[in-house]
Design a protein around this motif. Structure first.
Motif: not given
Length: 333
Positions: A63-81
């Motif tokens: 996620a950080e590598a993609l953010a540094l390339a200009g892409h806001d990154s969003f990481i969900p935990d699926g239900r139960g995780f």
């Protein structure tokens, strides 16, 4: 000087499940203005999102590598995780329920996250990256809501390209009375996973004796710690174990015996298929079948980093990580 910042928040699904999401972006990144495509990072079968995509060590955060390339990154935990709501059945013995949180149900969690992304970033369409069965999940989502998706990155996907997945031979996933059915009686609604379970698979996939030459030990340590942190009950058991719903495991079984739980001809956006040459999960026939079926996609690209493992995005930079990240960011651009 700008820096990467993180925000943890929750979204609520259409069926009132609270889903934990981590956002990773540049501190001074543009919001609700023209920007590079934001991307959702979807985890796979057993682990919460942060453990795969945002470890707090050098070269441990996709996620950080993609953010540094200009892409806001969003990481969900699926239900139960992770830090998302868990089904009440996960407080009962596993055998009291059938496999929980299958991919089609998890599309609700993806959609709640996508809506938050669209609102936060001021965009109509977002990119999605899914790892393993997470790739099956985002294929489903892109089929259901094509108007919300611009790019798909299918990272080590399983698609039903073969009928006899070698990983499942002897694993007991099949019902002994009917080999075409998942062994629900054995696995039940959810699983208890030891903290070294996935590390053992990672070790066995590295083709040299000294694993530290291939994978930074700090990344491995952070990975295991993130698995532990992802379940508040982990340390209450001896040895420590973390819980994961078995719905994605059941889905992987059916895909592994040749069932297509979603057909790729329903996808319309741009697609990049990434499969490490040494991957034990995704098969060359899965990639070939996807390429045949993606007949309505805007573009289809395939990238196979040579001598790369299932965990290439967490391996050392020179072991395929840098090349794979570069290909993904090129595709998103």
């Amino acid at each position: 000087m700008s820096k990467v910042v993180r925000r943890d928040f929750k979204v609520t699904t259409i069926d009132k499940v609270n889903i934990a999401v981590r956002e990773v972006r540049m501190e001074d990144g543009p919001r609700k203005t023209a920007q590079k495509t934001p991307i959702l990072l979807m985890h796979g079968t057993r682990v919460p999102g942060v453990s795969e995509y945002d470890l707090g060590v050098e070269n441990g955060s996709i996620a950080e590598a993609l953010a540094l390339a200009g892409h806001d990154s969003f990481i969900p935990d699926g239900r139960g995780f992770g830090k998302s709501d868990r089904p009440a059945a996960m407080s009962e013995p596993p055998g009291a329920s059938k496999p929980l949180a299958r991919c089609l149900e998890l599309t609700r969690d993806v959609d709640a996250t996508v809506e938050a992304m669209r609102n936060a970033c001021g965009v109509e369409k977002v990119a999605l990256l899914g790892w393993g069965v997470g790739a099956t999940l985002i294929l489903m989502y892109a089929s259901l809501w094509p108007e919300k998706v611009s790019h798909l990155v299918l990272y080590n996907p399983l698609y039903g390209g073969g009928v006899d997945h070698p990983r499942y031979r002897g694993a007991g996933l099949a019902d002994p009375e009917n080999p075409l059915r998942f062994n629900t009686a054995k696995f039940g609604g959810y699983n208890f996973n030891t903290l070294d379970h996935l590390l053992e698979k990672w070790d066995s996939s590295i083709p040299i004796e000294n694993k530290d030459e291939w994978r930074d030990p700090a990344v491995a340590t952070a990975f295991v710690q993130a698995l532990s942190d992802g379940d508040p009950t982990t340390t209450s058991r001896d040895p420590p174990t973390f819980r994961s719903p078995n719905g994605m495991l059941e889905d992987s079984f059916y895909i592994g015996i040749g069932e297509k739980l979603v057909h790729a001809n329903q996808v319309r956006c741009k697609v990049l298929i990434v499969r490490g040459e040494l991957d034990y999960f995704s098969r060359p026939e899965d990639v070939a079948e996807l390429q045949r079926d993606l007949v309505n996609a805007q573009e289809v690209h395939a990238f196979e980093p040579k001598n790369a493992t299932h965990y290439v995005l967490l391996d050392r930079p020179e072991r395929g990580r840098d090349a794979t990240l570069a290909r993904i960011t090129q595709f998103l651009s």
